[in-house]
Write a protein that holds these residues in place. Structure first.
Motif, PDB file in Angstrom:
ATOM      1  N   UNK B  44       0.846  -1.197   0.000  1.00 14.89           N
ATOM      2  CA  UNK B  44       0.000   0.000   0.000  1.00 14.89           C
ATOM      3  C   UNK B  44       0.883   1.250   0.000  1.00 14.89           C
ATOM      4  N   UNK B  45       1.943   1.224   0.842  1.00 17.25           N
ATOM      5  CA  UNK B  45       2.806   2.405   0.892  1.00 17.25           C
ATOM      6  C   UNK B  45       3.573   2.615  -0.412  1.00 17.25           C
ATOM      7  N   UNK B  46       3.865   1.508  -1.109  1.00 21.50           N
ATOM      8  CA  UNK B  46       4.528   1.653  -2.418  1.00 21.50           C
ATOM      9  C   UNK B  46       3.610   2.400  -3.379  1.00 21.50           C
ATOM     10  N   UNK B  47       2.332   1.991  -3.373  1.00 22.08           N
ATOM     11  CA  UNK B  47       1.360   2.637  -4.258  1.00 22.08           C
ATOM     12  C   UNK B  47       1.240   4.120  -3.898  1.00 22.08           C
ATOM     13  N   UNK B  48       1.105   4.373  -2.565  1.00 24.97           N
ATOM     14  CA  UNK B  48       0.945   5.755  -2.103  1.00 24.97           C
ATOM     15  C   UNK B  48       2.188   6.580  -2.456  1.00 24.97           C
ATOM     16  N   UNK B  49       3.357   5.990  -2.214  1.00 26.53           N
ATOM     17  CA  UNK B  49       4.620   6.678  -2.460  1.00 26.53           C
ATOM     18  C   UNK B  49       4.739   7.116  -3.929  1.00 26.53           C
ATOM     19  N   UNK B  50       4.255   6.265  -4.814  1.00 28.65           N
ATOM     20  CA  UNK B  50       4.340   6.569  -6.239  1.00 28.65           C
ATOM     21  C   UNK B  50       3.174   7.445  -6.687  1.00 28.65           C
TER      22      UNK B  50
END
Lengths: 132, 257, 323
Positions: B44-50
């Motif tokens: 989820x944080x990868x998606x948010x980060x990008x």
């Protein structure tokens, strides 16, 4: 099942003896294993095993290694013998003692046994006198 | 055939074998919970980060720092709650299945270390992703997570800080669960304080997380060289492990009636 | 090869609990009272037999059983569990705990995981786990292993506990009231499985139950606890010999009963059944037959109730056992 006052293993032994006497269990016939006994009557297997041990000592059963318990050859004859003896000692002797106490004469007893006193026999040992 | 006696040697071999199996089983259970659910967290944080920078860019804005800061703040707390839940689920069946408190502890410690390393590596990867994304967008990127003075080694220091922090938080969470079981509601709550102190200490040592911010905001602490910080963090990690063992070793299951 | 059965020995064991507020699994706070659960228990548990552990609620049965499985440890005294000459303290002792399976009521399961997950856990930790037996038993008890324990009825959860108890094949298997919520056919199926598996894989089984009438014949040994103390520990046969029953016409039963201590009396019209202490002598048996009175065995339940009565009408404590 097994509601008598004696320990359950004694009652189990009695049951098996009765079955052998009645011919329900033939000689050389296999009897239930302790496990089958335990699960059939919902009792501890050790209880059944204890009954078997006693019956082996009496010569009613014998053990075939790896196969189980079987009715011993001549078991029925031996049981009949011992029961006959026991009949006189345990059943007839007290009855006769009681008769003596009540003043019943031997003649009266013999007449009763032979059925010559005219009463209807409640069933008993077959006698030489045939009745219609 | 039934054996009637057991020799001392048979006993020792048996004990060693069942202990090793029990340790592996606890590590596998607690580890898989933290890794599988952790994968969702980091995903989820990868998606948010990008996604967030791209959306901001779309709207014509500029960002000073990325979403990874959030991940670095949240990861230890996430690990703490996962540790609490995993231990709560497994501890009674573990003892009922013939496991000891010691195998529970060793397995839990292994799982916490594995989770720490995995979360640390995930954090490093996401930091790299975020940095290159900001570079591609032509923005200035500032690493906000760790306040340790690390220079060129910032990435590794950040990762190590996250790893140790996650492990400490997880161990403290598990210790709190064990504490409540042994001590009941009132004393259990009072005994949360030593655990809380360990959380503050590890945040302080790695200069990351909410407690470090609070201490910094009070003007109580200054900068710290990375080596000294990580060394202190490792000491706190050892203390957290000791704290968990302290709580587990006396764990008793009272009759339920 | 079947592992050696485990026995146990307790010496002067005392367990005291402090008052405590604790949270249950569903989040409600429960107050556990302070008290002495076991008060000087000295007891030998024979290896390789099925022993009944009886006692009223709060007698200390569960506490005693948790000591053997190292769920708990005594405040005073020593507990030793093991095989042959090797008897050791169970606390944090993997050799003992891996050989002892305690099932409390419905078993200790992972509440939020499928039953099959819990079973995998047990399978990994239990050195003698029989996965085929576990599967067959769940089938017999009609439990779906893909369900979570919370989705099962009380009876089905108990069946899961029963399955764990048997499938673990532990040299010391302890079943602490593993029947709650089970209907009668399921309970009897469980007893049958215990006996069949015990005969096949001899081990030590401790069985605690309130349904004394249903289980008394499974026992080879019996332990009766009362208020944290051992009231009686002997073979089931010895216990059986402590009394007998007479059933028949009131007058005949009265004259046969004589001055024997009465444990229980039940009247049905003109017929009465009394349970008496002591053994019937030969004369009693003959006289009973003559008077049309049926002589029966001692229901363990009657003895148990009598022994554990809080207070007798004649002022003596029920805990007094005449030897």
């Amino acid at each position: 099942m097994f509601d008598g006052p004696e320990p359950i293993y004694v009652q189990i032994a009695q049951m098996i003896r009765a079955q052998v006497l009645a011919g329900e269990l033939a000689e050389e016939e296999q009897v239930m294993s302790t496990t089958q006994f335990a699960t059939t009557f919902r009792i501890n297997p050790a209880t059944a095993a204890k009954a078997f041990t006693g019956l082996v000592e009496e010569g009613v059963l014998y053990k075939r290694r790896g196969l189980g318990m079987f009715v011993a050859p001549g078991a029925r004859e031996r049981l009949l013998d011992s029961h006959r003896k026991a009949y006189f000692d345990d059943v007839l002797a007290p009855a006769l003692a009681q008769a003596d106490l009540l003043g019943i004469s031997t003649d009266e007893l013999v007449a009763y046994v032979l059925g010559t006193d005219g009463h209807r026999k409640p069933g008993g040992p077959t006698t030489t006198t045939e009745e219609s | 055939m039934t054996a009637t006696t057991v020799t001392r040697a048979e006993r020792d071999t048996f004990a060693a074998r069942v202990h090793a199996r029990a340790v592996r089983r606890v590590a596998r259970y607690v580890g898989s919970v933290t890794l599988v659910i952790g994968a969702v967290f980091w995903g989820i944080f990868l998606v948010v980060t990008v996604a967030v920078p791209l959306i901001v860019r779309q709207a014509g804005g500029v960002m000073g720092g990325g979403a990874m800061t959030g991940a670095e703040y949240a990861a230890p707390w996430f690990a703490l709650s996962l540790g609490t839940i995993a231990l709560a689920t497994v501890v009674v069946p573990h003892l009922a299945a013939g496991g000891t408190r010691r195998s529970m502890f060793v397995g839990a410690l292994v799982a916490a270390l594995v989770a720490g390393v995995a979360y640390g590596v995930a954090a490093m990867l996401l930091l790299l992703v975020e940095r290159s994304l900001f570079g591609a967008l032509g923005w200035e990127w500032e690493q906000l997570g760790s306040g340790l003075d690390a220079g060129d080694a910032w990435l590794v220091v950040s990762g190590a800080g996250t790893a140790i922090g996650v492990a400490v938080y997880m161990l403290v969470g598990m210790a709190a669960q064990a504490t409540y079981r042994t001590n009941g509601v009132w004393r259990g709550t009072a005994l949360l304080l030593p655990g809380l102190a360990l959380l503050v200490l590890v945040d302080h040592a790695t200069r990351s997380g909410a407690f470090a911010d609070a201490l910094g905001g009070l003007g109580l602490v200054g900068d710290q060289p990375a080596g000294a910080g990580l060394l202190l963090a490792l000491v706190v990690l050892a203390l957290a492990a000791a704290w968990l063992w302290w709580q587990l070793r006396v764990l008793r299951l009272r009759p339920t009636r | 090869m079947t592992p050696a059965p485990f026995g146990a020995r307790l010496d002067d064991v005392v367990v005291r609990f402090g008052a405590q507020r604790r949270l249950t699994a569903d989040g409600t706070a429960v107050k556990d009272e302070a008290g002495t659960a076991l008060d000087g228990v000295t007891l030998d548990l024979r290896p390789g037999v099925i022993t009944g552990v009886l006692g009223r609620n709060g007698a200390g049965k569960s506490t005693l059983l948790t000591l053997l499985a190292a769920f708990n440890r005594p405040t005073e005294g020593t507990v030793r569990v093991g095989a042959g000459d090797l008897l050791e303290d169970p606390w944090e002792n993997p050799w003992v705990t891996a050989n002892v399976q305690l099932v409390r009521e419905s078993g200790d399961l992972m509440d939020d995981e499928r039953v099959s997950e819990t079973f995998k856990y047990y399978a990994d930790l239990r050195p003698y786990w029989d996965a085929d037996l576990a599967e067959r038993l769940l089938d017999t008890f009609e439990v779906n292993p893909r369900k979570k324990p919370t989705a099962l009825s009380r009876g089905k959860r108990s069946a899961v506990g029963a399955t764990i108890g048997l499938a673990a094949r532990a040299p010391l298997t302890i079943l602490d009231e593993v029947y709650l919520g089970m209907d009668a056919p399921t309970r009897y199926a469980f007893y049958d499985e215990i006996l069949a598996d015990y005969a096949e894989h001899p081990r030590t089984i401790l069985l605690s139950s309130h349904l004394v009438e249903e289980v008394e014949r499974l026992f080879e040994d019996v332990v009766v606890l009362h208020r944290g103390k051992v009231l009686l520990a002997e073979t089931a046969e010895e216990m059986q010999a402590r009394g007998f029953s007479l059933t028949g016409p009131v007058a005949a039963v009265e004259s046969l009963a004589g001055g024997r201590r009465e444990l229980h009396r039940q009247r049905l019209g003109a017929t009465v059944q009394v349970t008496l202490e002591g053994a019937p002598d030969g004369d009693t048996a003959a006289a009973a037959r003559a008077a049309g009175v049926e002589l029966g065995s001692l229901p363990l339940q009657d003895l148990f109730v009598r022994l554990t009565q809080p207070q007798q009408a004649d002022g003596t404590s029920g805990a007094e056992v005449r030897r």
